[in-house]
Design a protein around this motif. Sequence first.
Motif, mmCIF file in Angstrom:
data_model
loop_
_atom_site.group_PDB
_atom_site.id
_atom_site.type_symbol
_atom_site.label_atom_id
_atom_site.label_comp_id
_atom_site.label_asym_id
_atom_site.label_seq_id
_atom_site.Cartn_x
_atom_site.Cartn_y
_atom_site.Cartn_z
ATOM 1 N N ALA A 81 35.264 31.648 -31.409
ATOM 2 C CA ALA A 81 35.090 31.802 -32.864
ATOM 3 C C ALA A 81 36.094 32.804 -33.423
ATOM 4 O O ALA A 81 36.641 32.610 -34.515
ATOM 5 C CB ALA A 81 33.667 32.246 -33.178
ATOM 6 N N VAL A 82 36.331 33.891 -32.693
ATOM 7 C CA VAL A 82 37.331 34.870 -33.145
ATOM 8 C C VAL A 82 38.713 34.208 -33.187
ATOM 9 O O VAL A 82 39.486 34.393 -34.139
ATOM 10 C CB VAL A 82 37.335 36.100 -32.223
ATOM 11 C CG1 VAL A 82 38.508 37.022 -32.565
ATOM 12 C CG2 VAL A 82 36.021 36.866 -32.355
ATOM 13 N N ALA A 83 39.017 33.403 -32.161
ATOM 14 C CA ALA A 83 40.293 32.682 -32.168
ATOM 15 C C ALA A 83 40.363 31.716 -33.346
ATOM 16 O O ALA A 83 41.422 31.529 -33.954
ATOM 17 C CB ALA A 83 40.467 31.929 -30.851
ATOM 18 N N ALA A 84 39.233 31.109 -33.681
ATOM 19 C CA ALA A 84 39.203 30.141 -34.784
ATOM 20 C C ALA A 84 39.488 30.808 -36.122
ATOM 21 O O ALA A 84 40.003 30.161 -37.040
ATOM 22 C CB ALA A 84 37.857 29.434 -34.822
ATOM 23 N N THR A 85 39.186 32.107 -36.258
ATOM 24 C CA THR A 85 39.521 32.790 -37.515
ATOM 25 C C THR A 85 41.036 32.901 -37.684
ATOM 26 O O THR A 85 41.538 32.912 -38.813
ATOM 27 C CB THR A 85 38.896 34.200 -37.585
ATOM 28 O OG1 THR A 85 39.469 35.045 -36.586
ATOM 29 C CG2 THR A 85 37.380 34.146 -37.408
ATOM 30 N N VAL A 86 41.737 32.978 -36.566
ATOM 31 C CA VAL A 86 43.204 33.003 -36.628
ATOM 32 C C VAL A 86 43.721 31.617 -36.997
ATOM 33 O O VAL A 86 44.608 31.464 -37.846
ATOM 34 C CB VAL A 86 43.796 33.473 -35.280
ATOM 35 C CG1 VAL A 86 45.323 33.367 -35.308
ATOM 36 C CG2 VAL A 86 43.368 34.900 -34.979
ATOM 37 N N VAL A 87 43.155 30.595 -36.359
ATOM 38 C CA VAL A 87 43.570 29.222 -36.659
ATOM 39 C C VAL A 87 43.341 28.896 -38.129
ATOM 40 O O VAL A 87 44.151 28.227 -38.774
ATOM 41 C CB VAL A 87 42.805 28.225 -35.762
ATOM 42 C CG1 VAL A 87 43.116 26.789 -36.176
ATOM 43 C CG2 VAL A 87 43.171 28.438 -34.297
ATOM 44 N N ALA A 88 42.229 29.404 -38.681
ATOM 45 C CA ALA A 88 41.907 29.147 -40.087
ATOM 46 C C ALA A 88 42.787 29.930 -41.047
ATOM 47 O O ALA A 88 42.732 29.705 -42.260
ATOM 48 C CB ALA A 88 40.439 29.482 -40.346
#
Length: 418
Positions: A81-88
């Motif tokens: 989820a933390v990685a997904a904040t970067v992707v977003a």
Amino acid sequence: MTSPATTHGTSAAPQRQALPELTLAHRAALAEAADEWAAVAAATGAADRAVAEAGIREAYRAAGLAEPSKILWYDSPLAAAVAATVVAGAFKPQELAAAGLRVRAPAGSRAGRCVRDKLRAAAWERARTDAASLLGQTAWAQAWHEVSERLWAPTTGLAARVRTGVEEAVEAAVTGTRTPGARGTAGTVAGRPVAAEARAATLDALGGQHDAAWLAAFDGLRRCFPALDDSPSAPVLDAFGRIARSAGWWWPYENFVLAAERPTALHRDENARLHSGDGPALAFPDGFALHAWRGMPIPADFVSGLGPQGSGLDATRIRREDNAELRRVMLEIYGYDRYLAEVGARPLHRDATGVLWRIELPNDEPVVMVEVLNSTPEPDGTTRTYWLRVPPTTRTAREGVAWTFGLTASEYHPARET
């Protein structure tokens, strides 16, 4: 001579094909599927990455999408989820690292847009349409209810608890606040609340093993009605099934997929609530963990700090606990009977159904319990006492016992006390 399609000069109405009905055998097959998928939802241990990746690529193809060029694995939904904040595009990796969150993630432009709806929503709608077309709306609704009644609440409840845990863990990492319930209140990076962004990112994930509730319904229907194996939805359901049996949550983007490992441990009580008195109730390989007692979040060291079997507890310590919810956990561990005896409590009411007790607590509503004796002896010949929590307004033992059955005292007339 009349035409075969006419009778007395009137066209005959076309014969409708009878829709199948759910039989007892069908319901048994649906129940069997629900039980098997409940085990999938509760599975622990390392993901079968090869099978999961093959399923992910198959799901993309079935949805008419190009296969992802890369699948990145993470040791927990928190890390993904933390990685997904970067992707977003919410944060840069270096910004999160400076805030105490190390992250490995592709840039959002490289990953592409999220394609969750194209995968999940399309799969669901296609499968539902196929099932309703074969069964009719009534039988389809009955079949869905047969499975969802068993799996939906426990599975979605667990997923919701993980989302909350992700938010709390990020808040703790950024601000140092480690109290359950402290979420998204302080830590910001680049003007954005990091914990809230991480929780929002979990909504872009597909459930993996936590897709079990809806997958079980269609799996059960295919066992009952093999014609569904030839339906357009079958390939995508097969792909989602392989992923669910092999991995945890996954985040689908046009070019990349972020996939999370399954938990290493999962402990629940008889009501499927997260529960453990000697460690995490849910734990992942990287240390992300949730601690709970009867479903209620508790600090990691709370139960162990009370001593073995609550040996470090007494009535005074229980009364001095400021947190009302934690105080109730203390009471349960210590034992209502011990507490009542220690404070010299007297029963409020006694009748043939049991004994009504009331525990006054500071800054909290009173705990009102009915003490009931099981009339059926245990295997060793002893009888067991149960404590039933009832509303604070309860005035008689019969009223309290009746309330547990959803009845009033005047309506409660058991043929036999058990």
